[in-house]
Motif scaffolding. Structure first.
Motif, mmCIF file in Angstrom:
data_model
loop_
_atom_site.group_PDB
_atom_site.id
_atom_site.type_symbol
_atom_site.label_atom_id
_atom_site.label_comp_id
_atom_site.label_asym_id
_atom_site.label_seq_id
_atom_site.Cartn_x
_atom_site.Cartn_y
_atom_site.Cartn_z
ATOM 1 N N MET A 105 6.080 -3.488 -15.084
ATOM 2 C CA MET A 105 7.184 -3.146 -13.488
ATOM 3 C C MET A 105 6.022 -3.467 -12.447
ATOM 4 O O MET A 105 4.293 -3.258 -12.481
ATOM 5 C CB MET A 105 7.075 -1.792 -14.111
ATOM 6 N N LYS A 106 6.780 -3.505 -11.379
ATOM 7 C CA LYS A 106 6.015 -3.798 -10.129
ATOM 8 C C LYS A 106 5.568 -2.624 -9.070
ATOM 9 O O LYS A 106 6.863 -1.927 -9.152
ATOM 10 C CB LYS A 106 6.644 -5.271 -9.809
ATOM 11 N N ILE A 107 5.009 -2.028 -8.646
ATOM 12 C CA ILE A 107 5.128 -1.492 -7.628
ATOM 13 C C ILE A 107 4.206 -1.859 -6.639
ATOM 14 O O ILE A 107 3.062 -2.999 -6.056
ATOM 15 C CB ILE A 107 3.775 -0.275 -8.121
ATOM 16 N N GLY A 108 4.259 -1.634 -5.264
ATOM 17 C CA GLY A 108 3.637 -2.164 -3.836
ATOM 18 C C GLY A 108 2.871 -0.253 -3.577
ATOM 19 O O GLY A 108 3.193 0.519 -3.698
ATOM 20 N N SER A 109 1.968 -0.746 -1.921
ATOM 21 C CA SER A 109 1.897 -0.582 -1.389
ATOM 22 C C SER A 109 1.853 -0.840 -0.140
ATOM 23 O O SER A 109 1.477 -1.746 0.326
ATOM 24 C CB SER A 109 -0.153 0.433 -1.745
ATOM 25 N N ILE A 110 1.587 0.532 1.037
ATOM 26 C CA ILE A 110 1.669 -0.409 2.622
ATOM 27 C C ILE A 110 0.242 0.319 2.630
ATOM 28 O O ILE A 110 0.335 1.816 3.061
ATOM 29 C CB ILE A 110 3.044 -0.306 2.983
ATOM 30 N N GLU A 111 -0.635 -0.231 3.565
ATOM 31 C CA GLU A 111 -1.703 0.634 3.613
ATOM 32 C C GLU A 111 -1.215 0.350 5.568
ATOM 33 O O GLU A 111 -1.365 -0.973 5.859
ATOM 34 C CB GLU A 111 -2.964 0.028 3.793
ATOM 35 N N ALA A 112 -0.958 1.281 6.186
ATOM 36 C CA ALA A 112 -0.818 1.244 7.432
ATOM 37 C C ALA A 112 -1.590 1.733 8.591
ATOM 38 O O ALA A 112 -1.854 2.774 9.105
ATOM 39 C CB ALA A 112 1.048 2.383 7.853
ATOM 40 N N GLY A 113 -2.346 1.040 9.352
ATOM 41 C CA GLY A 113 -3.739 0.880 9.494
ATOM 42 C C GLY A 113 -3.111 0.842 10.903
ATOM 43 O O GLY A 113 -2.068 -0.519 11.586
ATOM 44 N N GLY A 114 -3.696 1.046 12.393
ATOM 45 C CA GLY A 114 -3.701 1.133 13.481
ATOM 46 C C GLY A 114 -3.695 0.333 13.967
ATOM 47 O O GLY A 114 -3.145 -0.301 15.041
ATOM 48 N N THR A 115 -4.853 -1.008 13.222
ATOM 49 C CA THR A 115 -5.529 -1.919 13.759
ATOM 50 C C THR A 115 -4.373 -3.829 12.639
ATOM 51 O O THR A 115 -3.962 -4.201 13.881
ATOM 52 C CB THR A 115 -6.443 -2.706 13.389
ATOM 53 N N LYS A 116 -4.661 -3.113 11.448
ATOM 54 C CA LYS A 116 -3.566 -4.412 10.579
ATOM 55 C C LYS A 116 -2.885 -3.158 10.126
ATOM 56 O O LYS A 116 -2.945 -2.054 9.192
ATOM 57 C CB LYS A 116 -4.846 -4.948 9.976
ATOM 58 N N PHE A 117 -1.567 -3.786 8.884
ATOM 59 C CA PHE A 117 -0.949 -3.750 8.136
ATOM 60 C C PHE A 117 -1.270 -4.382 6.479
ATOM 61 O O PHE A 117 -1.814 -5.585 7.391
ATOM 62 C CB PHE A 117 0.285 -3.570 8.160
ATOM 63 N N VAL A 118 -1.694 -3.539 5.096
ATOM 64 C CA VAL A 118 -1.929 -4.328 4.466
ATOM 65 C C VAL A 118 -1.212 -3.841 3.054
ATOM 66 O O VAL A 118 -0.897 -2.415 3.098
ATOM 67 C CB VAL A 118 -3.687 -3.756 3.968
ATOM 68 N N CYS A 119 -0.035 -5.095 3.264
ATOM 69 C CA CYS A 119 0.966 -5.202 1.893
ATOM 70 C C CYS A 119 -0.566 -5.536 0.514
ATOM 71 O O CYS A 119 -0.019 -6.695 0.560
ATOM 72 C CB CYS A 119 2.242 -5.381 2.572
ATOM 73 N N ALA A 120 0.887 -4.674 -0.251
ATOM 74 C CA ALA A 120 -0.241 -4.761 -1.263
ATOM 75 C C ALA A 120 1.222 -5.418 -2.574
ATOM 76 O O ALA A 120 2.580 -3.937 -2.876
ATOM 77 C CB ALA A 120 -1.631 -4.900 -2.476
ATOM 78 N N ILE A 121 1.601 -5.560 -4.067
ATOM 79 C CA ILE A 121 1.709 -5.353 -4.964
ATOM 80 C C ILE A 121 1.142 -5.525 -6.196
ATOM 81 O O ILE A 121 0.547 -6.465 -6.923
ATOM 82 C CB ILE A 121 3.173 -6.583 -5.404
ATOM 83 N N GLY A 122 1.532 -4.215 -7.310
ATOM 84 C CA GLY A 122 0.550 -4.534 -8.630
ATOM 85 C C GLY A 122 1.434 -3.713 -9.348
ATOM 86 O O GLY A 122 2.381 -4.470 -9.358
ATOM 87 N N ASN A 123 0.658 -3.291 -10.428
ATOM 88 C CA ASN A 123 1.381 -2.872 -11.777
ATOM 89 C C ASN A 123 0.939 -1.609 -12.607
ATOM 90 O O ASN A 123 0.047 -0.798 -11.642
ATOM 91 C CB ASN A 123 0.592 -4.153 -12.852
ATOM 92 N N GLU A 124 1.564 -1.360 -12.892
ATOM 93 C CA GLU A 124 0.950 0.095 -13.424
ATOM 94 C C GLU A 124 -0.229 0.617 -14.157
ATOM 95 O O GLU A 124 -0.759 1.049 -14.317
ATOM 96 C CB GLU A 124 1.965 0.144 -15.216
ATOM 97 N N GLN A 125 -0.686 -0.722 -14.604
ATOM 98 C CA GLN A 125 -2.308 -1.019 -14.497
ATOM 99 C C GLN A 125 -2.864 -0.427 -13.391
ATOM 100 O O GLN A 125 -4.276 -0.105 -13.043
ATOM 101 C CB GLN A 125 -3.258 -1.252 -15.349
ATOM 102 N N LEU A 126 -2.033 -0.211 -11.737
ATOM 103 C CA LEU A 126 -2.704 -0.639 -11.203
ATOM 104 C C LEU A 126 -3.759 -1.508 -10.613
ATOM 105 O O LEU A 126 -4.299 -2.242 -9.181
ATOM 106 C CB LEU A 126 -4.041 0.449 -10.583
ATOM 107 N N GLU A 127 -3.181 -2.435 -10.668
ATOM 108 C CA GLU A 127 -4.024 -3.969 -10.964
ATOM 109 C C GLU A 127 -2.902 -4.929 -9.832
ATOM 110 O O GLU A 127 -1.857 -4.630 -9.804
ATOM 111 C CB GLU A 127 -3.749 -4.976 -11.891
ATOM 112 N N ILE A 128 -3.621 -5.348 -8.603
ATOM 113 C CA ILE A 128 -4.078 -5.625 -7.612
ATOM 114 C C ILE A 128 -3.020 -7.100 -7.781
ATOM 115 O O ILE A 128 -4.186 -8.209 -8.116
ATOM 116 C CB ILE A 128 -4.604 -6.029 -6.403
ATOM 117 N N LEU A 129 -1.759 -7.599 -7.969
ATOM 118 C CA LEU A 129 -1.278 -8.580 -7.767
ATOM 119 C C LEU A 129 -1.360 -9.569 -6.734
ATOM 120 O O LEU A 129 -1.469 -11.414 -6.767
ATOM 121 C CB LEU A 129 -0.138 -8.918 -8.651
#
Lengths: 290, 290
Positions: free
Chosen positions: A1-25
């Protein structure tokens, strides 16, 4: 299963897709422009990604009370165009997956807790960069009664050799952020922090900054009694952290016990500020399993 | 059913017997002398009282981790004879009833929560007297990761007209307690606080104190985002609290929303510092029902 992360910063956004082991893919980042344009880029990134849940860690102030009509909004930020933006609503509406929602620094704090393998139950995460923010956790709960913490704007005492500096916080002038954030370096010396750090590692401004950051650590220690305090953000190098540790011991003066200083005041457990991504993954998984 | 409360202060002990409605039925107090003598008086008071549980709120620092070998001890206090005293153990051994154990200020905070009829989920209680202490609650949990909060020793910025005062905290010199506790009034003016309050209510020392207490409120607001902040202790009169409110608004400068200032910064809901007794009753009942 895949999960997403959105780090919404005031200067930049960082988006990431990871797995259930919390590894960044997979990861992407882009500058924070208008809400419409920036949120559209977020949606484009995740649209056919197959993520089952997303963790959002946003710059603030944000509304985090789930029962509030503005839950999921960036509220009163001075950042142009972003006040009163329903960031959670816009993302959920398009991507139709459950999303957790907290501050970027709370996400980082949560990520650090995960990275500790839950060896600890409480910590404080400070980020010291363009501004100063902080997130804190105790027994699995974020610190914050009716809202999230804004610990970076607390007041501290002056360094004896910094009396003439007025501070740069537009709200409080000489609060912690107004005295110790990255831009205060250039405001004091005329030289950008990155350049000064490279060329003048012994400049007295580093002692001044570490004095304030140490007080942030002392005040957090006395108020929250966490098991660990972590310092992220562009301003904090390992040499600055050493100065902070020395000042911390002097200021605290043995009032409460700190067992192992090097394990108590730390840099993040993962590089490139990725703690927030790990935290968002973990919070997204919790949201999904609720 | 009857329950007991022990407010173990550094100057005096207050013991009380109450009922399940948290009403005070009987109370006694005596000066804090040696541990042996003082604890014996506690035991004599409760011995044939029929209380089924007792709440203990103690001066500190104390060990509150139930898994720690020193759980129930007053630990490193500078108070003569009291360091390393197993106060909980001595009382439980003689009275053979379940006892809750926390700081006196946590007990006060818990009492105020009870007195609010649980209309709120989070609050901070400061006591400003011989020293400055604080207790805080969020969602039924006391704030404090590996120990209790010591929020009264945090650092704050100087009042511009107070630069020459060195502060009186034996550990930190010019922390909050060192700048704003009761004895600082006499240290600055040569006149005892009670007498100065009566004769010179417009003395500038009250502005100075309220400036520091307001910063304590701002820092607590930013760090913990509580729904209410309560000020107990002998130094805080209603006129001082009005000064604190004015300074608070100036210092916070609208950074976070405070809906109703008069409901946010308050005096205790009950006189004679009885919040701690109510809190101890409630905590004793919880201990019994666990």
């Amino acid at each position: 299963m895949k999960i997403g992360s959105i780090e919404a910063g005031g200067t930049k956004f960082v988006c990431a897709i990871g797995n259930e082991q919390l590894e960044i893919l997979e990861t992407t980042q882009f500058p924070t422009t208008t809400p419409e344009e920036t949120i559209q880029k977020v949606i484009d990134f995740f649209l056919n990604s197959g993520v089952k849940a997303i963790g959002i860690g946003s710059f603030g102030p944000i509304e985090i009370r789930e029962t509030h009509e503005k839950y999921g909004f960036i509220t009163t930020t001075p950042k142009k165009n972003w006040a009163d933006t329903d960031i959670l609503g816009a993302i959920q509406k398009s991507l139709k997956v459950p999303c957790s929602f907290t501050t970027d620094v709370n996400a980082s704090a949560y990520g650090e807790l995960e990275l500790s393998k839950k060896a600890i139950n409480s910590l404080v995460y400070f980020t010291i960069g363009t501004g100063i923010g902080g997130g804190a956790i105790q027994n699995g709960q974020f610190i914050g009664g009716k809202s999230h913490t804004e610990i970076g704007h607390g007041f501290v005492k002056r360094h004896p050799e910094d009396d003439d500096f007025k501070g740069i916080c537009p709200f409080h002038q000489d609060c912690l952020e107004g005295l110790a954030s990255g831009p205060t370096i250039e405001a004091r010396t005329g030289i950008r922090g990155e350049i000064l750090a490279e060329n003048e590692p012994e400049h007295k401004v580093w002692d001044i900054l570490s004095y304030y950051i140490a007080q942030a650590a002392v005040n957090a220690t006395l108020t929250l009694a966490p098991e660990k305090i972590i310092f992220g953000g562009g301003v904090v190098s390992s040499s600055l952290l050493e100065k902070v540790k020395t000042q911390f011991l002097t200021l605290l003066n043995g009032y409460v016990e700190v067992e192992t200083l090097d394990e108590y005041l730390c840099l993040p457990a993962i590089e490139n500020n990725a703690s927030a991504t790990i935290g968002n993954f973990a919070l997204a998984l919790e949201k999904l399993n609720k």
